[in-house]
Design a protein around this motif. Structure first.
Motif, PDB file in Angstrom:
ATOM      1  N   MET A   1       0.813  -1.215   0.000  1.00 29.21           N
ATOM      2  CA  MET A   1       0.000   0.000   0.000  1.00 29.21           C
ATOM      3  C   MET A   1       0.848   1.267   0.000  1.00 29.21           C
ATOM      4  O   MET A   1       2.034   1.250   0.293  1.00 29.21           O
ATOM      5  CB  MET A   1      -0.937   0.001   1.205  1.00 29.21           C
ATOM      6  CG  MET A   1      -1.957  -1.111   1.200  1.00 29.21           C
ATOM      7  SD  MET A   1      -3.108  -1.009   2.601  1.00 29.21           S
ATOM      8  CE  MET A   1      -2.027  -1.446   3.960  1.00 29.21           C
ATOM      9  N   GLY A   2       0.185   2.362  -0.323  1.00 28.48           N
ATOM     10  CA  GLY A   2       0.827   3.663  -0.325  1.00 28.48           C
ATOM     11  C   GLY A   2      -0.171   4.703  -0.767  1.00 28.48           C
ATOM     12  O   GLY A   2      -1.387   4.475  -0.770  1.00 28.48           O
ATOM     13  N   VAL A   3       0.329   5.860  -1.192  1.00 24.03           N
ATOM     14  CA  VAL A   3      -0.537   6.936  -1.675  1.00 24.03           C
ATOM     15  C   VAL A   3      -0.902   6.665  -3.131  1.00 24.03           C
ATOM     16  O   VAL A   3      -0.036   6.415  -3.966  1.00 24.03           O
ATOM     17  CB  VAL A   3       0.159   8.298  -1.547  1.00 24.03           C
ATOM     18  CG1 VAL A   3      -0.723   9.400  -2.109  1.00 24.03           C
ATOM     19  CG2 VAL A   3       0.509   8.582  -0.095  1.00 24.03           C
TER      20      VAL A   3
ATOM     21  N   LEU B   1      -5.129   9.443  -1.861  1.00 28.66           N
ATOM     22  CA  LEU B   1      -5.448   8.837  -0.577  1.00 28.66           C
ATOM     23  C   LEU B   1      -4.332   7.875  -0.177  1.00 28.66           C
ATOM     24  O   LEU B   1      -3.768   7.170  -1.017  1.00 28.66           O
ATOM     25  CB  LEU B   1      -6.779   8.094  -0.638  1.00 28.66           C
ATOM     26  CG  LEU B   1      -8.031   8.937  -0.870  1.00 28.66           C
ATOM     27  CD1 LEU B   1      -9.247   8.040  -0.978  1.00 28.66           C
ATOM     28  CD2 LEU B   1      -8.216   9.948   0.262  1.00 28.66           C
ATOM     29  N   ASP B   2      -4.035   7.833   1.121  1.00 29.21           N
ATOM     30  CA  ASP B   2      -3.031   6.901   1.626  1.00 29.21           C
ATOM     31  C   ASP B   2      -3.681   5.552   1.918  1.00 29.21           C
ATOM     32  O   ASP B   2      -4.901   5.405   1.884  1.00 29.21           O
ATOM     33  CB  ASP B   2      -2.390   7.476   2.894  1.00 29.21           C
ATOM     34  CG  ASP B   2      -1.061   6.808   3.229  1.00 29.21           C
ATOM     35  OD1 ASP B   2      -0.627   5.927   2.458  1.00 29.21           O
ATOM     36  OD2 ASP B   2      -0.461   7.171   4.252  1.00 29.21           O
ATOM     37  N   HIS B   3      -2.861   4.547   2.179  1.00 25.45           N
ATOM     38  CA  HIS B   3      -3.310   3.198   2.491  1.00 25.45           C
ATOM     39  C   HIS B   3      -4.138   2.592   1.353  1.00 25.45           C
ATOM     40  O   HIS B   3      -5.117   1.879   1.588  1.00 25.45           O
ATOM     41  CB  HIS B   3      -4.111   3.174   3.801  1.00 25.45           C
ATOM     42  CG  HIS B   3      -3.315   3.580   4.998  1.00 25.45           C
ATOM     43  ND1 HIS B   3      -3.346   4.850   5.501  1.00 25.45           N
ATOM     44  CD2 HIS B   3      -2.422   2.899   5.759  1.00 25.45           C
ATOM     45  CE1 HIS B   3      -2.542   4.928   6.545  1.00 25.45           C
ATOM     46  NE2 HIS B   3      -1.952   3.762   6.716  1.00 25.45           N
TER      47      HIS B   3
ATOM     48  N   SER C   1       1.508   0.147  -9.170  1.00 24.34           N
ATOM     49  CA  SER C   1       2.891   0.038  -9.653  1.00 24.34           C
ATOM     50  C   SER C   1       3.850   0.253  -8.485  1.00 24.34           C
ATOM     51  O   SER C   1       4.521   1.290  -8.394  1.00 24.34           O
ATOM     52  CB  SER C   1       3.156   1.060 -10.755  1.00 24.34           C
ATOM     53  OG  SER C   1       2.289   0.885 -11.847  1.00 24.34           O
ATOM     54  N   PRO C   2       3.935  -0.701  -7.568  1.00 23.72           N
ATOM     55  CA  PRO C   2       4.812  -0.532  -6.405  1.00 23.72           C
ATOM     56  C   PRO C   2       6.288  -0.625  -6.779  1.00 23.72           C
ATOM     57  O   PRO C   2       6.645  -1.157  -7.831  1.00 23.72           O
ATOM     58  CB  PRO C   2       4.409  -1.686  -5.490  1.00 23.72           C
ATOM     59  CG  PRO C   2       3.918  -2.743  -6.430  1.00 23.72           C
ATOM     60  CD  PRO C   2       3.234  -2.006  -7.537  1.00 23.72           C
ATOM     61  N   THR C   3       7.132  -0.098  -5.918  1.00 22.10           N
ATOM     62  CA  THR C   3       8.576  -0.210  -6.063  1.00 22.10           C
ATOM     63  C   THR C   3       9.090  -1.235  -5.049  1.00 22.10           C
ATOM     64  O   THR C   3       8.341  -1.691  -4.165  1.00 22.10           O
ATOM     65  CB  THR C   3       9.259   1.140  -5.792  1.00 22.10           C
ATOM     66  OG1 THR C   3       9.050   1.492  -4.407  1.00 22.10           O
ATOM     67  CG2 THR C   3       8.672   2.231  -6.683  1.00 22.10           C
TER      68      THR C   3
END
Length: 445
Positions: free
Chosen positions: A220-222, A234-236, A241-243
């Motif tokens: 998860m992320g923004v 929004l966060d969470h 496309s994660p790193t």
């Protein structure tokens, strides 16, 4: 070297700093740990594993495998097509330093936010060998820009290893087909449509029982998300496309949650987080505040502490005595700071004390000095936040009235009976409110 023993090994004067981050050089850590056996992990003959546009390395020691993203000197993930042999080797040595901390305790205070002060880090955990983790409230950090709290992975992991020396975790892999070639690889995540999830399995012995638990967590992320008004950051949110950095962060979060679920250490913090999600994170709601208190009380209402095992080593016993002494002194200082903060906030009447205990979920007759270290820290944070908010109102009013020159501020501080060079946020709140009334006679809300 056992984790608990390594946790108390002094590292003062041995820590280096790069780009504002402290670290223990791997040769130093290796020597302090007594040169334990370890190995660099190979991924089908390669020293690094490529995924999510970057790469990771891993080191194994004492039956525990520890991953780390391949990063540059500024601790930024390097794109996969730019990674060199030097980058891989440098990252392996960083991973070794982290492995020595996680497997043998050496330098763990650096990951726990206490720098080279190993005794302060141990004291902040509030745990000893043999204690009941479910009865302990861990130290918490506040998420930037919100009132939500969380437990650092280094805190949760250290507590678990102190109480359960055989605690181990494994990052689970799954078979993931390459979108372009169709080649199937075993990678440390699972794809769920166009999002991703990680899994961590924890195992340890709890008395006569063998505990084994698998925890899953989305990466998860923004993320830009569609809302009624259009799109909003929004966060969470599950990342599309994660790193590798996002992946690594999710692994450590997943590990922390698994520890909370199996040992109870930090479970109350997750209960608060869940309530905030269920009730729309409506801060100030009487229902939410009451529910948080009751949830935290329910999660920690267990008999406190237990005797440490009799077979503890002499070195371990000495470490406990030293850290207990340091923790006791630290707790006393923190209690005094909290009491002083309450006084400076002008909230030291009997009625105020009743409200404070209700907010903390404690009996009305409980003494402030006997509150836990975590509760004292919460009081300090809240008072500091309130003082900052009122100070900002005073500054805004000074600017509005054209009295925001340095000389004007000094006159105001002198009028309030404070040091003219002091920061407004350090002024007692009643005095700040007095200044607001003087600058603007309208009621202060």
């Amino acid at each position: 070297m056992k984790f608990f023993e390594g946790l108390s090994v002094p590292i003062k004067g041995l820590v280096a700093t790069v780009e504002g981050k402290n670290y223990l050089p791997w040769p130093t850590g290796l020597a302090l740990a007594g040169r334990p056996r370890h190995k660099m992990v190979s991924f089908t003959g390669s020293p690094w594993l490529k995924f999510f546009g970057g790469g990771v390395v891993a080191v194994e020691s004492d039956g525990q495998l520890v991953y780390l993203p391949i990063m540059d000197a500024k601790f930024r993930a390097i794109p996969a097509d730019l990674i060199t042999a030097r980058d891989v080797n440098d990252s392996q040595k960083r991973a070794l330093a982290k492995t020595l901390a996680m497997c043998h305790g050496i330098g763990m205070s650096l990951y726990g936010g206490h720098g080279e002060d190993v005794e302060a880090f141990f004291g902040s955990l509030n745990v000893q060998p043999g204690c009941n983790l479910a009865a302990v409230m861990p130290p918490v950090e506040e998420k930037p820009g919100s009132n939500s709290e969380y437990v650092e992975w280094a805190v949760a992991y250290s507590a678990a290893r102190i109480v359960h020396p055989d605690f181990r975790f494994e990052v689970l892999c799954s078979e993931v087909p390459d979108a372009d070639t169709g080649v199937v690889q075993r990678l440390p995540y699972t794809r769920i449509n166009n999002t991703y999830s990680v899994a961590v399995q924890v195992t340890y012995t709890d008395g006569a029982h063998q505990v084994e638990h698998v925890e899953w967590l989305p990466i998860m992320g923004v993320q830009m998300t569609k809302v009624k008004a259009g799109e909003k950051k929004l966060d969470h949110q599950a990342l599309l496309s994660p790193t590798v950095t996002d992946w690594n962060r999710s692994i450590m979060r997943c590990l922390t949650r698994a520890i909370a679920e199996t040992t109870g250490y930090g479970l109350a913090v997750y209960a608060q987080e869940d309530l905030e999600a269920l009730h729309g994170n409506v801060e100030g709601s009487a229902y939410t505040r009451t529910a948080k208190r009751e949830s935290a009380k329910a999660a920690t209402r267990v008999q406190q502490g237990a005797q440490a095992p009799e077979n503890r080593t002499a070195r371990g016993s000495d470490a406990v005595e030293r850290t207990n002494s340091a923790a006791s002194q630290s707790a006393g200082n923190l209690a005094r700071e909290a009491i002083e903060a309450i006084r400076r906030a002008g909230r030291d009447t009997e009625a105020d004390n009743l409200k404070l205990m209700a907010w903390l979920g404690e009996p009305a007759d409980k003494d402030i000095a006997s509150l836990s270290e975590v509760q004292h820290q919460r009081i300090l944070r809240v008072v500091a936040k309130q003082a900052e908010e009122v100070a900002q109102k005073v500054l805004a009013k000074l600017k509005e009235t054209g009295k925001d020159k340095p000389a004007d501020r000094q006159k105001l501080m002198q009028w309030l009976g404070e040091d003219p060079s002091a920061d407004l946020a350090t002024v007692p709140i009643p005095k700040l409110e007095k200044a607001l009334k003087a600058l603007d006679p309208t009621p202060v809300h």
